[in-house]
Write a protein that holds these residues in place. Structure first.
Motif, PDB file in Angstrom:
ATOM      1  N   ALA A   1      62.116  49.076  34.864  1.00 26.08           N
ATOM      2  CA  ALA A   1      60.981  50.004  34.783  1.00 26.08           C
ATOM      3  C   ALA A   1      59.853  49.508  35.665  1.00 26.08           C
ATOM      4  O   ALA A   1      59.483  48.328  35.619  1.00 26.08           O
ATOM      5  CB  ALA A   1      60.519  50.137  33.340  1.00 26.08           C
ATOM      6  N   GLY A   2      59.299  50.380  36.495  1.00 24.56           N
ATOM      7  CA  GLY A   2      58.242  50.000  37.417  1.00 24.56           C
ATOM      8  C   GLY A   2      58.761  49.555  38.764  1.00 24.56           C
ATOM      9  O   GLY A   2      57.975  49.324  39.683  1.00 24.56           O
ATOM     10  N   GLU A   3      60.059  49.415  38.918  1.00 25.19           N
ATOM     11  CA  GLU A   3      60.645  49.007  40.186  1.00 25.19           C
ATOM     12  C   GLU A   3      61.531  50.127  40.716  1.00 25.19           C
ATOM     13  O   GLU A   3      61.940  51.030  39.971  1.00 25.19           O
ATOM     14  CB  GLU A   3      61.491  47.738  40.019  1.00 25.19           C
ATOM     15  CG  GLU A   3      60.705  46.532  39.547  1.00 25.19           C
ATOM     16  CD  GLU A   3      61.546  45.263  39.640  1.00 25.19           C
ATOM     17  OE1 GLU A   3      62.158  45.051  40.706  1.00 25.19           O
ATOM     18  OE2 GLU A   3      61.593  44.516  38.652  1.00 25.19           O
ATOM     19  N   THR A   4      61.835  50.068  42.014  1.00 24.34           N
ATOM     20  CA  THR A   4      62.756  51.034  42.578  1.00 24.34           C
ATOM     21  C   THR A   4      64.174  50.676  42.141  1.00 24.34           C
ATOM     22  O   THR A   4      64.449  49.549  41.719  1.00 24.34           O
ATOM     23  CB  THR A   4      62.695  51.058  44.112  1.00 24.34           C
ATOM     24  OG1 THR A   4      63.115  49.786  44.616  1.00 24.34           O
ATOM     25  CG2 THR A   4      61.284  51.355  44.595  1.00 24.34           C
TER      26      THR A   4
ATOM     27  N   ASP B   1      60.437  51.367  27.746  1.00 27.11           N
ATOM     28  CA  ASP B   1      59.287  50.668  28.328  1.00 27.11           C
ATOM     29  C   ASP B   1      59.535  49.176  28.466  1.00 27.11           C
ATOM     30  O   ASP B   1      58.758  48.462  29.110  1.00 27.11           O
ATOM     31  CB  ASP B   1      58.029  50.930  27.491  1.00 27.11           C
ATOM     32  CG  ASP B   1      58.260  50.652  26.021  1.00 27.11           C
ATOM     33  OD1 ASP B   1      59.375  50.225  25.653  1.00 27.11           O
ATOM     34  OD2 ASP B   1      57.319  50.878  25.228  1.00 27.11           O
TER      35      ASP B   1
ATOM     36  N   ASP C   1      62.192  58.112  31.993  1.00 25.64           N
ATOM     37  CA  ASP C   1      63.079  58.745  32.967  1.00 25.64           C
ATOM     38  C   ASP C   1      64.510  58.816  32.412  1.00 25.64           C
ATOM     39  O   ASP C   1      64.976  57.870  31.765  1.00 25.64           O
ATOM     40  CB  ASP C   1      63.108  57.936  34.272  1.00 25.64           C
ATOM     41  CG  ASP C   1      61.868  58.166  35.119  1.00 25.64           C
ATOM     42  OD1 ASP C   1      61.071  59.059  34.779  1.00 25.64           O
ATOM     43  OD2 ASP C   1      61.690  57.442  36.121  1.00 25.64           O
TER      44      ASP C   1
ATOM     45  N   ARG D   1      61.074  54.974  42.215  1.00 20.93           N
ATOM     46  CA  ARG D   1      60.507  53.966  41.313  1.00 20.93           C
ATOM     47  C   ARG D   1      60.627  54.491  39.881  1.00 20.93           C
ATOM     48  O   ARG D   1      60.060  55.524  39.533  1.00 20.93           O
ATOM     49  CB  ARG D   1      59.043  53.692  41.668  1.00 20.93           C
ATOM     50  CG  ARG D   1      58.450  52.452  40.968  1.00 20.93           C
ATOM     51  CD  ARG D   1      57.066  52.128  41.514  1.00 20.93           C
ATOM     52  NE  ARG D   1      57.115  51.827  42.942  1.00 20.93           N
ATOM     53  CZ  ARG D   1      57.441  50.629  43.450  1.00 20.93           C
ATOM     54  NH1 ARG D   1      57.725  49.628  42.620  1.00 20.93           N
ATOM     55  NH2 ARG D   1      57.452  50.433  44.753  1.00 20.93           N
ATOM     56  N   LEU D   2      61.370  53.778  39.081  1.00 18.88           N
ATOM     57  CA  LEU D   2      61.673  54.242  37.731  1.00 18.88           C
ATOM     58  C   LEU D   2      60.491  54.058  36.797  1.00 18.88           C
ATOM     59  O   LEU D   2      59.724  53.088  36.914  1.00 18.88           O
ATOM     60  CB  LEU D   2      62.892  53.489  37.180  1.00 18.88           C
ATOM     61  CG  LEU D   2      64.192  53.661  37.978  1.00 18.88           C
ATOM     62  CD1 LEU D   2      65.306  52.833  37.352  1.00 18.88           C
ATOM     63  CD2 LEU D   2      64.597  55.124  38.058  1.00 18.88           C
ATOM     64  N   ARG D   3      60.360  55.010  35.861  1.00 21.08           N
ATOM     65  CA  ARG D   3      59.300  54.963  34.850  1.00 21.08           C
ATOM     66  C   ARG D   3      59.918  55.037  33.463  1.00 21.08           C
ATOM     67  O   ARG D   3      61.010  55.593  33.290  1.00 21.08           O
ATOM     68  CB  ARG D   3      58.344  56.155  35.020  1.00 21.08           C
ATOM     69  CG  ARG D   3      57.673  56.276  36.377  1.00 21.08           C
ATOM     70  CD  ARG D   3      56.820  57.549  36.385  1.00 21.08           C
ATOM     71  NE  ARG D   3      56.293  57.837  37.714  1.00 21.08           N
ATOM     72  CZ  ARG D   3      55.621  58.946  38.010  1.00 21.08           C
ATOM     73  NH1 ARG D   3      55.446  59.886  37.058  1.00 21.08           N
ATOM     74  NH2 ARG D   3      55.152  59.147  39.226  1.00 21.08           N
ATOM     75  N   PRO D   4      59.230  54.485  32.468  1.00 18.91           N
ATOM     76  CA  PRO D   4      59.720  54.660  31.089  1.00 18.91           C
ATOM     77  C   PRO D   4      59.812  56.152  30.747  1.00 18.91           C
ATOM     78  O   PRO D   4      58.916  56.928  31.065  1.00 18.91           O
ATOM     79  CB  PRO D   4      58.648  53.965  30.247  1.00 18.91           C
ATOM     80  CG  PRO D   4      58.045  52.958  31.162  1.00 18.91           C
ATOM     81  CD  PRO D   4      58.049  53.599  32.528  1.00 18.91           C
TER      82      PRO D   4
ATOM     83  N   ARG E   1      62.899  63.671  35.503  1.00 17.11           N
ATOM     84  CA  ARG E   1      61.599  63.194  35.013  1.00 17.11           C
ATOM     85  C   ARG E   1      60.745  64.376  34.556  1.00 17.11           C
ATOM     86  O   ARG E   1      60.139  65.083  35.353  1.00 17.11           O
ATOM     87  CB  ARG E   1      60.880  62.408  36.108  1.00 17.11           C
ATOM     88  CG  ARG E   1      59.492  61.898  35.724  1.00 17.11           C
ATOM     89  CD  ARG E   1      58.880  61.109  36.873  1.00 17.11           C
ATOM     90  NE  ARG E   1      59.630  59.895  37.127  1.00 17.11           N
ATOM     91  CZ  ARG E   1      59.602  59.210  38.281  1.00 17.11           C
ATOM     92  NH1 ARG E   1      58.864  59.673  39.290  1.00 17.11           N
ATOM     93  NH2 ARG E   1      60.299  58.099  38.426  1.00 17.11           N
TER      94      ARG E   1
END
Length: 588
Positions: free
Chosen positions: A320-323, A315, A360, A355-358, A342
Motif C-alpha cells: 500500500a502506497g507503492e507502485t 491499510d 483498492d 500506486r496502490l491505495r488501501p 478503485r
C-alpha cells in the motif's frame, strides 16, 4: 399380485410423488428407493447396483471428460464465436443458434453442450440486444432434438442401448437411430422456428443483472502470431463486450482514444479495456489476446493451472502506497496484478506504474495455493476466487478436436465399441493435458450418473417381481394385440413419466415393461426400445422433463407455464413423426 410386486409399486409411486411434488433431489430419491427395496429383500445387492457397471452409464461418464477437454482448451468458445457471429434479427439469431446446437449435440452429449453454451448465449444476447428468453428454450430444445440423431447424443440413448445389450446381446450402431432421429429433429426445428413468436415468451430473466461498481482497467496485447491480426475490432468480437468496452488502443506509442469498430488490429497493439470482472475474465480466455504485463509468464506452472482472484488491499498491506512494480508484488505473493478497481473510477496508466491505495480491489492471477497462504494474513481485507477463470490451453484446442473426431470415426466404423471409443478419448484428453486430472474429476456430473445407476436397481425390482409384466399386460389389454397401438401406448406413458421425473429414470423404468409387452405379443423389442429412446429424450413440456430444460429455467426467466405452452405442441409433433417412422425402419 404378490406382496413384493405391491411393495415395489408402492416404492415407485412414492418416488414419483416425491419427484413431482417436492424439491427432493432425484439422485437422493432413487438411491432411497433402491435402499428400501434392497432392505426389503426385493432385489439383491448385485441387482441394486448393477447400473454402476452398465456400459451406457460408463460411456456417459467418459463423454463428460471428453467435453471437458474441449472446454478447457477453448475449443467450444472458438466454435461459438465462429458459428454464432453477428445476427441482424431475432429469427436469424435463432437459426444461427439452433442449427449448430443441434449439430454439436449429436456428437457431444447434449447436457454439457447446453451447460457451456448458456453463458455464451447470455453474452451474445446482451451484445446484440436480443431477448434472452427467446433464445434459451430454443437452445435447450435444439440440443434435445440433435441428441436424438446419434447414439451418443443423449445419455438416454446410451442407457437404453446398454439395456438392449444386457437383454439381447445386440445393440445399436452410432447412427442407427438417425433413421428416426433426423426426421424428428428436422420437423421439430422447423416447427419451433416457424411458430417461435407464439411458442416462446419475451421476458426478462429471473436472474437480474446488477451493475457492479468494481470497474477494472485491463491492458491486453494482440498476439502477433494469433488469429486476431488483420481483423477489425468488430470482426474480432471486441466491439460489444457485456459489462465492458474497449477504451483506448496504443499502437507504437500513438494513443487512439476513440477506436473505430472498423479499425484493423495489428500484432503488438496494446488494448485498454474497462469493465466488470466477468468481462475481464472473458478477455483473458480469448484466443489471440495476452496480458500486457509479462509478469504472468514468470510465475511457476502453466496459466491454465492458475486462477483469477479478487483481493482488497488493507491499510497494513506492505505494498500500500507503492507502485505494483516497486512493491515487488509478484516476488512477495507469487501472484501478478492484472487490473485495479478503485471506487468506480478509472485507474489510468500501466499496471506496474499504478500506486496502490488501501481499499483498492485487485484482479490477480495466482496459483492454487495463493488463497490458502494469504487467507489469514492482514495484507488483504477480502479475498475471493473468480469462478471458471482458468485460461484455456489454446495450443491444445486442435488436438482436443482431433481426439473427439477420432472417437466418432472409430465408433462409427465399428472398429471399437462406443464404450471403448469414449474411454480411449477420455484417457487421451487427460494424457495429452487437454484436461487436467482435477478437471476430469470435476467434470463428472455425479447426481446425474447416480440417478441413472440407481434407476437400474428400481427397474430390476419391477422386472423381478413381475410388476413390469403386469403393467405390460395392462397396456396390452388397453391397446389390444396391435403392435403399433402398444408402441403408441408405451411412447405415451414414457413421455408422461419423463415429464414428471428424469428422462433416464423413465427410460429405465419403462424398458422392462416394453420387454414384457414384446414378449406377450411375440414381436421384436427393438421398435419399443427405439420408441422409449425418443419419448424419453424428446421431452419439452416441463422443466424437469429434461435436464437442459431445467438448466435454462433461471437464465431465461421462464415460468412453468412457458414450458407447457411451447413444449406440449412440440411433444405432439415429434411424437407423431416418431410413431410414423419407427415401424417403417424397425419392423415388429
Amino acid at each position: 399380485m404378490p406382496f413384493d410386486a405391491w411393495l415395489t409399486a408402492g416404492v415407485v409411486s412414492a418416488m414419483l410423488a416425491a419427484l413431482t411434488f417436492t424439491r427432493a433431489a432425484p439422485d437422493l430419491v432413487f438411491v432411497g428407493g433402491v435402499v428400501v427395496l434392497l432392505l426389503a429383500g426385493v432385489v439383491t445387492p448385485a441387482d441394486a447396483f448393477s447400473g454402476f457397471s452398465n456400459q451406457g452409464v460408463i460411456t456417459v461418464a467418459a463423454l463428460y471428460v471428453v467435453v471437458a477437454g474441449l472446454r478447457e482448451t477453448g475449443g467450444i468458445q472458438w466454435l461459438v464465436q465462429a458459428v454464432l457471429g453477428q445476427p441482424r434479427s431475432l429469427p436469424r439469431a435463432q437459426w444461427r443458434l439452433t442449427g449448430p446446437a443441434a449439430f454439436f449435440s449429436a456428437f457431444l452429449n447434449n447436457t454439457p453442450v447446453v451447460g457451456m453454451l448458456i453463458p455464451a448465449v447470455s453474452d451474445w444476447a446482451r451484445k446484440f440486444d436480443l431477448p434472452v428468453s427467446r433464445l434459451m428454450l430454443p437452445l435447450s430444445y435444439a440440443a434435445i432434438l440433435g441428441g436424438t440423431c446419434t447414439l451418443i447424443g443423449t445419455s438416454t440413448n446410451l442407457v437404453v442401448n446398454g439395456l438392449l445389450l444386457d437383454r439381447t446381446d445386440a445393440g445399436l450402431g452410432l447412427f442407427d437411430i438417425a433413421w428416426v432421429g433426423l426426421p424428428v429433429a428436422l420437423v421439430g426445428l422447423v416447427f419451433m422456428l416457424v411458430f417461435n413468436r407464439w411458442l416462446f415468451p419475451d421476458r426478462r430473466p429471473a436472474i437480474s443483472e446488477i451493475d457492479d461498481p468494481r470497474e477494472y482497467t485491463l491492458e491486453m496485447l494482440v498476439d502477433p502470431k494469433g488469429p486476431l491480426v488483420g481483423k477489425s475490432i468488430e470482426e474480432a468480437g471486441l466491439r460489444h463486450l457485456p459489462g465492458g468496452f474497449l477504451a483506448e488502443l496504443d499502437r507504437d506509442g500513438t494513443l487512439l482514444p476513440a477506436v473505430s469498430p472498423q479499425e484493423v488490429l495489428r500484432g503488438g497493439d496494446r488494448l485498454i479495456f474497462v469493465g466488470v470482472v466477468e468481462s475481464m475474465v472473458d478477455l483473458q480466455k480469448m484466443r489471440g489476446l495476452t496480458p500486457a504485463t509479462d509478469q504472468v509468464f514468470k510465475l511457476d506452472g502453466h496459466r491454465a493451472d492458475r486462477a483469477l482472484l479478487e483481493v482488497v488491499v488493507s491499510d497494513t498491506c506492505p505494498v500500500a502506497g507503492e507502485t505494483v512494480r516497486d512493491g515487488e508484488f509478484r516476488n512477495r505473493y507469487n501472484a501478478v496484478v492484472l487490473a485495479v478497481a478503485r471506487n468506480g473510477e478509472r485507474v489510468k496508466g500501466k499496471v506496474g506504474d499504478i500506486r496502490l491505495r488501501p481499499g483498492d480491489t485487485l484482479l490477480v492471477e495466482a496459483g492454487p495455493g495463493f488463497a490458502a497462504q494469504n487467507r489469514n494474513r492482514r495484507d488483504f481485507f477480502l479475498m475471493s476466487q473468480v469462478q471458471d477463470s482458468a485460461t484455456p490451453r489454446h495450443e491444445r484446442a486442435l488436438l482436443a478436436g482431433l481426439i473427439m473426431l477420432a472417437m466418432v470415426v472409430v465408433a462409427t466404423t465399428g472398429v471399437v465399441s462406443m464404450l471403448e471409443a469414449a474411454l480411449a478419448a477420455a484417457g487421451l484428453m487427460v494424457v495429452t493435458r487437454c484436461v487436467t486430472l482435477e478437471g476430469a474429476r470435476s467434470s463428472l456430473d455425479w447426481p446425474v450418473l447416480i440417478t441413472i445407476a440407481a434407476a437400474f436397481g428400481v427397474g430390476a425390482a419391477m422386472d423381478n417381481t413381475g410388476l413390469a409384466h403386469i403393467v405390460g399386460m395392462g397396456l396390452t389389454g388397453l391397446a389390444g394385440d396391435t403392435p403399433w397401438l402398444n408402441l403408441a401406448a408405451i411412447y405415451l406413458v414414457t413421455a408422461v413419466f419423463t415429464a414428471v421425473i428424469t428422462n433416464n429414470a423413465a427410460a429405465v423404468l419403462m424398458f422392462p415393461v416394453a420387454f414384457a409387452v414384446a414378449g406377450d405379443l411375440d414381436v421384436s423389442v427393438l421398435p419399443f426400445a427405439i420408441g422409449i429412446m425418443l419419448a424419453a429424450s424428446a421431452s419439452f413440456a416441463t422443466p424437469m422433463g429434461y435436464q437442459t430444460n431445467l438448466m435454462v429455467y433461471g437464465p431465461g426467466g421462464y415460468h412453468f407455464a412457458d414450458y407447457l405452452r411451447a413444449g406440449i405442441p412440440l411433444n405432439l409433433v415429434t411424437g407423431l413423426v416418431a410413431l410414423a417412422v419407427i415401424p417403417q425402419v424397425w419392423t415388429f
